[in-house]
Scaffold this active site. Sequence first.
Site, PDB file in Angstrom:
ATOM      1  N   CYS A 196      -5.217  -4.786   6.657  1.00 25.26           N
ATOM      2  CA  CYS A 196      -4.834  -4.367   5.303  1.00 25.26           C
ATOM      3  C   CYS A 196      -6.063  -4.275   4.401  1.00 25.26           C
ATOM      4  O   CYS A 196      -6.854  -5.208   4.305  1.00 25.26           O
ATOM      5  CB  CYS A 196      -3.839  -5.373   4.741  1.00 25.26           C
TER       6      CYS A 196
ATOM      7  N   CYS B 188       1.505   2.109  11.005  1.00 19.76           N
ATOM      8  CA  CYS B 188       1.103   2.179   9.600  1.00 19.76           C
ATOM      9  C   CYS B 188       0.463   3.542   9.362  1.00 19.76           C
ATOM     10  O   CYS B 188      -0.559   3.865   9.981  1.00 19.76           O
ATOM     11  CB  CYS B 188       0.120   1.043   9.297  1.00 19.76           C
TER      12      CYS B 188
ATOM     13  N   CYS C 114     -10.045  -3.032  -1.962  1.00 19.44           N
ATOM     14  CA  CYS C 114      -9.586  -2.137  -0.903  1.00 19.44           C
ATOM     15  C   CYS C 114     -10.659  -1.105  -0.562  1.00 19.44           C
ATOM     16  O   CYS C 114     -11.157  -0.405  -1.450  1.00 19.44           O
ATOM     17  CB  CYS C 114      -8.308  -1.433  -1.344  1.00 19.44           C
TER      18      CYS C 114
END
Length: 364
Positions: free
Chosen positions: A334, A104, A118
């Site tokens: 994530c 990633c 986030c």
Amino acid sequence: MKESLLNLEESVLREAVRSAGEPEYRAAQILDWVYQKKVADFAEMTNLPVALREFLGTHYEIDPLKLADYQTSVDGTVKFLFDLSDHKKIESVLIPMDSNLTLCISTQVGCPLDCKFCLTGVMGYTRNLTVGEIVGQVLFVQRWLQPSHRISNVVFMGMGEPLANYQNTVKAIRVLLSEKGLHLSNRKITVSTAGIVPGIQKLGREDFIVNLAVSLHAPYEDLRTQLMPINKKYPLEMVLNACREYPLPKRRRITFEYVLLKGVNDRPIHAKELAKILQGFRCKINLLPFNEAEALPYERPSEADVLQFQKILIHHGYSAFIRTSRGRDILAACGQLAACSSFKVRPMSSATASIGFLPSKSMA
């Protein structure tokens, strides 16, 4: 400051080689050393004249980023912290899944989109990464691995919004796909976006097709705007229309990402509405139970609520998967990448774990 060789297109490299008094074919040899043999030092390019190696060393560098440290999760996930030439920092995450290794990678320092769930968004935005800084993450990690292991998949899901750095993201993809570059299959590359509509449209017109993952996170315009301010500029309906036009090859599907936030977007009514708005799409839905962090105000839903959400989608005929959060203990999952900014994270360790793909010694 030296220019990274990874930023140069082949035509520019050929011109540089000519300026050093060497024939153009030397450029192809240099690319072979960098991308196929994956050397990190011009001195190792033994089929080049010494004078050319010295010229390259004087004017260029190979790696535009340096490993600051890395941290290994109990589940085998590895988070890399990289220093850039301007002392900014980015993170990449290597995720082992069965026999595959997925990397990633980041495309920006921070992120301008300010998604409310986030950590990267909390960091704010500093700048776009260069082509070399994007590709360099892949090259470095591939060198770092044991020689018998190879990165299987590259996902543009790290720090930043790839389609907000469109030009450099696309150039990096071309390097990843090129036979003279890293020569990955287009089926092994995924670009994730929060819904930058012009970027989705432009990506669909390129002369290559890669996998597309789109972050939805809410089935209603007002709720999505609350969670993702970019929805004001590119509303959900516009995003879905752009996805309908994306040229999917046969047997490929768009991936829709949906983070589940306790009491916010995880109720049965949300699942039913999501099923409704995605009617007609050839797609799969990845459900991501929220990864909690001190700086974020949301909570992870219960396992029962997550399973109920999935069950409703499956009942409506969708392939819906609950994505396992890898690397949560090291803030590598994530929505947790923050480049060790002001957040308290467990100190990174250079000690290797007893995992088969790790190198026998540190390359830090």
